[in-house]
Design an enzyme around this catalytic site. Sequence first.
Site, PDB file in Angstrom:
ATOM      1  N   GLU A  94      27.999 127.944  35.495  1.00  0.00           N
ATOM      2  CA  GLU A  94      28.704 129.112  36.030  1.00  0.00           C
ATOM      3  C   GLU A  94      29.033 128.921  37.512  1.00  0.00           C
ATOM      4  O   GLU A  94      28.141 128.802  38.349  1.00  0.00           O
ATOM      5  CB  GLU A  94      27.853 130.360  35.829  1.00  0.00           C
ATOM      6  N   ASN A 141      27.640 136.534  37.396  1.00  0.00           N
ATOM      7  CA  ASN A 141      26.419 137.188  36.931  1.00  0.00           C
ATOM      8  C   ASN A 141      26.300 138.629  37.401  1.00  0.00           C
ATOM      9  O   ASN A 141      25.653 139.445  36.746  1.00  0.00           O
ATOM     10  CB  ASN A 141      25.203 136.358  37.352  1.00  0.00           C
ATOM     11  N   THR A 167      29.869 131.779  25.392  1.00  0.00           N
ATOM     12  CA  THR A 167      29.716 133.088  26.049  1.00  0.00           C
ATOM     13  C   THR A 167      30.435 133.023  27.401  1.00  0.00           C
ATOM     14  O   THR A 167      31.633 133.252  27.471  1.00  0.00           O
ATOM     15  CB  THR A 167      28.234 133.479  26.204  1.00  0.00           C
ATOM     16  N   LYS A 174      26.556 125.190  23.601  1.00  0.00           N
ATOM     17  CA  LYS A 174      27.092 126.220  24.479  1.00  0.00           C
ATOM     18  C   LYS A 174      26.056 126.500  25.552  1.00  0.00           C
ATOM     19  O   LYS A 174      24.858 126.325  25.361  1.00  0.00           O
ATOM     20  CB  LYS A 174      27.455 127.501  23.720  1.00  0.00           C
ATOM     21  N   THR A 232      29.756 144.102  32.805  1.00  0.00           N
ATOM     22  CA  THR A 232      30.842 145.068  33.034  1.00  0.00           C
ATOM     23  C   THR A 232      32.135 144.610  32.390  1.00  0.00           C
ATOM     24  O   THR A 232      32.259 143.469  31.991  1.00  0.00           O
ATOM     25  CB  THR A 232      31.067 145.256  34.543  1.00  0.00           C
ATOM     26  N   THR A 287      19.645 129.231  28.170  1.00  0.00           N
ATOM     27  CA  THR A 287      20.618 129.920  27.288  1.00  0.00           C
ATOM     28  C   THR A 287      21.567 128.897  26.846  1.00  0.00           C
ATOM     29  O   THR A 287      22.614 128.699  27.391  1.00  0.00           O
ATOM     30  CB  THR A 287      21.415 131.045  27.908  1.00  0.00           C
TER      31      THR A 287
END
Length: 405
Positions: free
Chosen positions: A276, A400, A152, A178, A405, A189
């Site tokens: 991230e 995040n 993702t 992942k 978007t 996640t």
Amino acid sequence: MAVGLGPLPTLHPVPGFELGIASAGIKRPGRKDVVVMRCAEGSSVAGVFTLNAFCAAPVILSKQRVQGTVRYLLTNTGNANAGTGAPGLAAAERTCAKLAELAGVPAESVLPFSTGVIGEPLPVEKIEGALQAALDNLSENNWAEAATGIMTTDTLPKGASRQFQHDGVTVTVTGISKGAGMIRPNMATMLGYIATDAKVAPKVLKDLMLDGANKSFNRITIDGDTSTNDCCMLIATGKADLPEVTEASGALFEALKKAVFEVCMEVAQAIVRDGEGATKFVTVQVNGGGNHQECLDVGYAVAHSPLIKTALFASDPNWGRILAAVGRAGVPELDVSLIDVYLDSVCIASKGGRSPSYTEAQGSAVMAQEEITIRIELGRGQCSETIWTTDLSHEYVKINAEYRT
């Protein structure tokens, strides 16, 4: 940027376990976002799942079905099918039923997995439309493609593989994962799939998965958020020409355990390295605890502290933030005069205060590194725990803030 994470290593095929990838266009047209995995008849399958009370529809279904015969695993990215209530459960059942129809197996033998945006309806028709292509693509050699297909916000695919010899027979353990955000398992996640061609009794396999996850996936954290969708699966196809492992003992079990744990650790740490916006890979080691839980409490207090994580990003040796986190971890009757804190091998705090030998230049040099160990000596007992985490950067906020978007 991924910290110390390079291209995928060689991912050895596992006899009896096939992977197929196809495009449903869930989030982007042409994106290969559906992965089908086929387990040979007679395979044993075990799993660990998120403890989030708002667990996703596919988690509910997989937890129910993993107790029975499992033939297929169906994963989609781009949509988590979480926070979707009864319609979400019906959607998961429908995609499984379609795959079962195409494959000629009972619907109950298909386990669903989803990852992506929470709270949006699962695009069932898109997924159903990709299933035949995924089945047509099934191959034991598709591990690398599947590792990319389950991503993702990951920047790189994640996988690991081990092989060992037992009585002249090669046994393979290969896994992919992942995850890059919303990572604070029990589970997070994160999706993980590990397969071996060893033959393992279901009870032994379940305990092996639980133990392996507890020492790896359940010791990583990026942002302290526990996802609705985490799952990690361990599949034993039994295709290796060796006796079944029926007890958690013996040379074959020990060799298999070592390989499974190494694969779990490698793919779990890869998630942290690809956190991230991460610019640092941080090991938080807590020693000298009276019990394992207080070591974990201290470790997570440090690993989750936004002040510590931003100091790590800034390469700022603000050791007072570490002491503050240790102090608020909730350890009963904590004697701060016994505590020592290290950045790598540099003692920054001793007996509850600044170490007399410490200099700011020493701390700055360690904090400038991409990989850092924060070691805390509690002086209360013999227990130790280790957690892996990241810093907190501008890029994490950007990723995040812009996720939908």
